[in-house]
Design a protein around this motif. Sequence first.
Motif, PDB file in Angstrom:
ATOM      1  N   VAL A 179       0.847  -1.195   0.000  1.00  0.00           N
ATOM      2  CA  VAL A 179       0.000   0.000   0.000  1.00  0.00           C
ATOM      3  C   VAL A 179       0.887   1.251   0.000  1.00  0.00           C
ATOM      4  CG1 VAL A 179      -1.718   1.280   1.313  1.00  0.00           C
ATOM      5  CG2 VAL A 179      -1.888  -1.199   1.135  1.00  0.00           C
ATOM      6  N   ALA A 183       4.292  -8.364  -6.124  1.00  0.00           N
ATOM      7  CA  ALA A 183       4.029  -7.020  -5.618  1.00  0.00           C
ATOM      8  C   ALA A 183       3.878  -6.008  -6.746  1.00  0.00           C
ATOM      9  CB  ALA A 183       5.157  -6.598  -4.682  1.00  0.00           C
ATOM     10  N   VAL A 184       4.670  -6.146  -7.784  1.00  0.00           N
ATOM     11  CA  VAL A 184       4.575  -5.196  -8.893  1.00  0.00           C
ATOM     12  C   VAL A 184       3.163  -5.212  -9.461  1.00  0.00           C
ATOM     13  CG1 VAL A 184       5.491  -4.595 -11.148  1.00  0.00           C
ATOM     14  CG2 VAL A 184       7.006  -5.529  -9.415  1.00  0.00           C
ATOM     15  N   GLU A 191       0.490  -3.907  -6.841  1.00  0.00           N
ATOM     16  CA  GLU A 191       0.563  -2.447  -6.756  1.00  0.00           C
ATOM     17  C   GLU A 191      -0.102  -1.818  -7.969  1.00  0.00           C
ATOM     18  OE1 GLU A 191       4.262  -0.638  -5.819  1.00  0.00           O
ATOM     19  OE2 GLU A 191       4.587  -1.907  -4.060  1.00  0.00           O
ATOM     20  N   GLN A 192       0.047  -2.502  -9.101  1.00  0.00           N
ATOM     21  CA  GLN A 192      -0.607  -2.038 -10.330  1.00  0.00           C
ATOM     22  C   GLN A 192      -2.119  -2.021 -10.138  1.00  0.00           C
ATOM     23  OE1 GLN A 192       0.918  -1.637 -13.809  1.00  0.00           O
ATOM     24  NE2 GLN A 192      -1.031  -0.533 -13.795  1.00  0.00           N
ATOM     25  N   GLU A 226      11.803  -4.994 -14.756  1.00  0.00           N
ATOM     26  CA  GLU A 226      12.305  -5.085 -13.389  1.00  0.00           C
ATOM     27  C   GLU A 226      13.503  -6.023 -13.280  1.00  0.00           C
ATOM     28  OE1 GLU A 226       9.032  -4.860 -13.821  1.00  0.00           O
ATOM     29  OE2 GLU A 226       8.574  -3.052 -12.664  1.00  0.00           O
ATOM     30  N   ALA A 244       2.484   3.661   6.481  1.00  0.00           N
ATOM     31  CA  ALA A 244       1.864   3.289   5.217  1.00  0.00           C
ATOM     32  C   ALA A 244       2.145   4.330   4.132  1.00  0.00           C
ATOM     33  CB  ALA A 244       0.362   3.118   5.397  1.00  0.00           C
ATOM     34  N   THR A 294       9.409  -0.599  -5.888  1.00  0.00           N
ATOM     35  CA  THR A 294       8.716  -1.870  -6.074  1.00  0.00           C
ATOM     36  C   THR A 294       9.434  -2.769  -7.085  1.00  0.00           C
ATOM     37  OG1 THR A 294       6.693  -0.708  -5.631  1.00  0.00           O
ATOM     38  CG2 THR A 294       6.490  -2.902  -6.579  1.00  0.00           C
ATOM     39  N   GLY A 295       9.633  -3.987  -6.664  1.00  0.00           N
ATOM     40  CA  GLY A 295      10.251  -4.970  -7.561  1.00  0.00           C
ATOM     41  C   GLY A 295      11.762  -4.845  -7.633  1.00  0.00           C
TER      42      GLY A 295
END
Lengths: 919, 241
Positions: free
Chosen positions: A764, A795-796, A799-800, B88, B213, B222-223
């Motif tokens: 998040v 996660a990628v 998150e998308q 990635e 958060a 990310t990634g």
Amino acid sequence: MIEQRPDPDALLAKLNLAEARSRRGRLKIFFGAAAGVGKTYAMLSEGREKRAEGTDVVIGVVETHGRVETLALAEGLGALPPRIIDYRGTQLREFDLDAALKRCPTLILVDELAHTNAEGSRHPKRWNDVEELLDAGIDVYTTLNVQHLESLNDIVGGITQVRVWETVPDTVFEHADEVEIVDLPPDDLLERLREGKVYLPQQAERAIENFFRKGNLIALRELALRRTAERVDAQMRDYRDDKAIRDIWRAGERILVCIGPNPIAERLIRAGKRLASSLHADWIVAYVESPRLQRLNAAARDELLAYLRLAEELGAETATLSAQDMSATILEFAHRKNATKIVLGKPTRTGWRRWLLGSIVDTIVRGAHDLDIYLLATDKEAIALQPGNLALLTRSRAYLGLAEQEKGSAKTRYPRYLWGIGVTALTTAISALMFGHFDLSNLVMVYLLGVVVVAARFGRGPSVLSSVLSVAAFDFFFVSPRFSFAVSDVQYLITFAVMLLVGLIVGTLTVNLRSEAKVSAHRERRAGVLYAFTRALGSAQTEEEIARAAVKHIGDEFEGQSVILFPDAEGRIRYPESQSMQYSFHSADLGVAQWVFDHAKPAGKGTDTLPGTEGVYFPIKGSSGVIGVLALLPVNLRRIFLPEQQRLVDTFISQLVQAIERVRLAKEAQTARVNAETESLRNSLLAAISHDFRTPLASIVGASSSLIDRGTTLSEDARRDLSKTIYEEARRMTRLANNLLDMARLEAGGVKLKREWYPIEEIVGGVLTRLQTRLENHPVKVNLPPGLPLVQVDAVMIEQVLENLLENALKYTPGGTAIEVGAEANSREVAFWVADRGPGLPPGKEDLLFEKFFRATAEGAQSGVGLGLTICRAIVTAHGGTIDAENREGGGALFRFTIPVTEAPPQIVPEEEQLLAVK
Amino acid sequence: MSQTNPVIVVIEDDPQIRRFLRTGLHAHGFEIHEAETGKHGLIVAGTRKPDLIILDLGLPDMDGVDVIKKLREWTSRPVIILSARNMEVDKVAALDAGADDYLTKPFGFDELLARIRVALRHAVHPGLDTDSVFKSGSVRVDLTQRRVYRDEEEIHLTPIEYRLLTTLIKYSGKVLTHRQLLTEVWGPGYVEHSHYLRIYMGTLRHKLEADPARPKLLLTETGTGYRLAADIPPAASAPVR
């Protein structure tokens, strides 16, 4: 007057034939009256001429028999090397069909059309080879003697007393594109013979001496000329049909030839053929299977089969009728088929028997008012020619492979007779007990009862025996003087006669009744089998299920193993990949199956092609060509090749075809529907893209061109404004392009999830950080209860999903309204949600939201192709979860997706409680 | 920029992007040299002795990761890679091979400038002096005394948490891949245990971030990995020393 017009069916048939012709090679037959007239020479000469014209000519096989002139002619033309077949120690040189097909010349010379190939060849006869060559589009020149023509075979035999058993079906001769008669007057031929210019096999010298008598040669020459003339005549007729210059339309003659299991059948068939040819009529050969005929032994049934085969080879349609009343059935069949003439053998019953028991012929003659009846002589003289004839016929068709005998028929017969005797003995014993207390006429009744029992249980023979024995025993034991066959009272003679007669009649009737019941039981069973098969096919949904059902039912019915073979994409026949079953025919020869598939003709045991193979292979012909091959390994070939069984096989196959085509059509329809959907998708995609790409592009082009043209004259603020427009619009296009790319990637199925364990908070958090600037105008409330577990996701991707949901919320809600993001978990799943206080979802369209290119409002301010939610659904589905949307209480929309928890999160080794403080 | 202008070599095959980089960077006082292919780029980098290299991963002739490996054979100058989206795996491979930072196309010019500055600063002052103090936003870390403060209130960290934090501080502003962090903090045997890293990052955020958060300091790439935001106002934008 009604204008007479050509029959459309006939025209269509002609067209089809013409079409087949254009693809087929052309067949030219050099036709002669006898060996030595110079057919081979003529053929080679013409081959050379063709070669000189530049045609690609090759010699397939030519027997020069060492003759110099022939050899010299053959010299110049290339010859295919023969195939050497090792047959019981001798090396046989045979025509190499495969080499010829591979070489594929324009014209091939193949000598001696009637030649029988050595065992182990693909086809039993050379004319089969020639047919295959023609099918492959190769022109063929070949030679043929008149005595080898099937329909003239018996006549030639009658003339010369020598019967050859190498024959060629008349259909081959008739369908030849050209027949050239090679004629030599008998005197010249005899001259050549004397000069040793005619090749004759040594071993048959005597027979040949007989053969080459002048009288014979004249007769043969006449036959050959007449046969050729008939063919020319037929051509003439065809021509007139073509040009519709007929003064007399064909009367539509149809000839029905009825045969029975006796040697006259062959003559009937040949006579029927000649009649049919001369009348240019269709003809049918029918065999009526009466209860009596059903009791025939195996050899006789094989013979019948051979006769029907012969009829088929001569171009007849064949039929097997089964009925109690032969004559009625024949008449009924004749009417149904619109037959105009019936060919029958002369009645075999003569004199009182004919008068008493009647004759089939008489009944037919009486019942056939509108039919011409032809009776063929069956006199001794005619049959005298036959000895060995049957054996000949069977031998010539040995390839049917039907020689195997049914065992045990003799063994089971004798006990039945013993039973007949036993039952009579029993009735005699009962009568002895009754004797003295009852009238003698009552004893007669007991005996008759015994006869009925024997007839019902043990058949005709024992019942006759029982009748005779009953009369004898009655006379011997009970009629005075007792224990003697003498009779004191003459009136008992009448008793005996009536008793015998009643016994015989009752016995026969009972037997007939019984066998009729058997026949109908058999038919009912067959109907049942077909019904079960049809039902099984009806419920089958895939080709594999259909194949399985077919293999099972065919196994049940024909008592054999079978397999259904389909071709792969390249048209090569393959074994099915699914696991096999009990009835599967494991050792089916794929080579044979391939041949069958390519040529759309049956092959294997009992057929013209590769009869040495173990099983029988039928093409499965669909509406657009062959779709597969049925390979069958029957326990007993008769179960397949008896005409009625053959028809059952055909019925099975046609049911199979229907089922397969139904499934295929359904599949095609499905594909078509998918294609149509894809098409409409593409259209909406194009529409969306053209709108969504053009709008920002227009802004960018407009803003940047202003900057370039009037950059210096614009105020600082205006320039800044324009630059900002360019930047924002480019961002918008980026998002759009990314969405499209993501969708394409997900749709292509090339996405592999890289699932790892993540804290929900991090996912998040990652999204919120990324969207930070865009979320500036919206207060975001994050709702993550403490103690949320790790979640195993890519996660990628996730998150998308969250990003798309948040962007969606941004897009549809006015600035200043709050957006909430949260997650919750239980032992089975983790749920993420995004909620807003915007206008909410259009009621009733909650599910449509996730469809491609769906937008809440048709077209307008909100940009985006409507792919965002579709991508979300694809990703969530890939994770095994679900996504849905609903309207919130108090306004706004709530999107929620779940990820199932499939395994326990990993534990980490806790760190020692050693804090850093080193104060 | 003062004194001699920093030299940047741009290895990128797309002419439009080269033009945009050339114009933009030149305006900010950098000296630019360009190369269209990996091979040419390696030669240019060898002759121009750049202070920084900008490398596109999708070159026509060579794999970008191989270019980095070749560069790392003789120079430790910072390399910033440019990659398309959905790469990635390549991105992580490039970072693990020795690239210093990355940008995903399309990117804003200010983002690029920020990354260049961070990279150049690390190049000038490699590593972190043990006696310095790090400060970003409300967090202050006294590296000499091994103490961590949030809003001037001392926070207790476990040894691993502390090691993780200092590793991030050492490369502040730079992205660190999971592999790099795991190797540095736990040791090479832990590179497959990325959930350790994530859990500890979570606890660290709870201890240091106002809203875990919506982290401001410990950012998730990310990634790829994590990055420590170095320049959070209102505090000083550079490590205080």
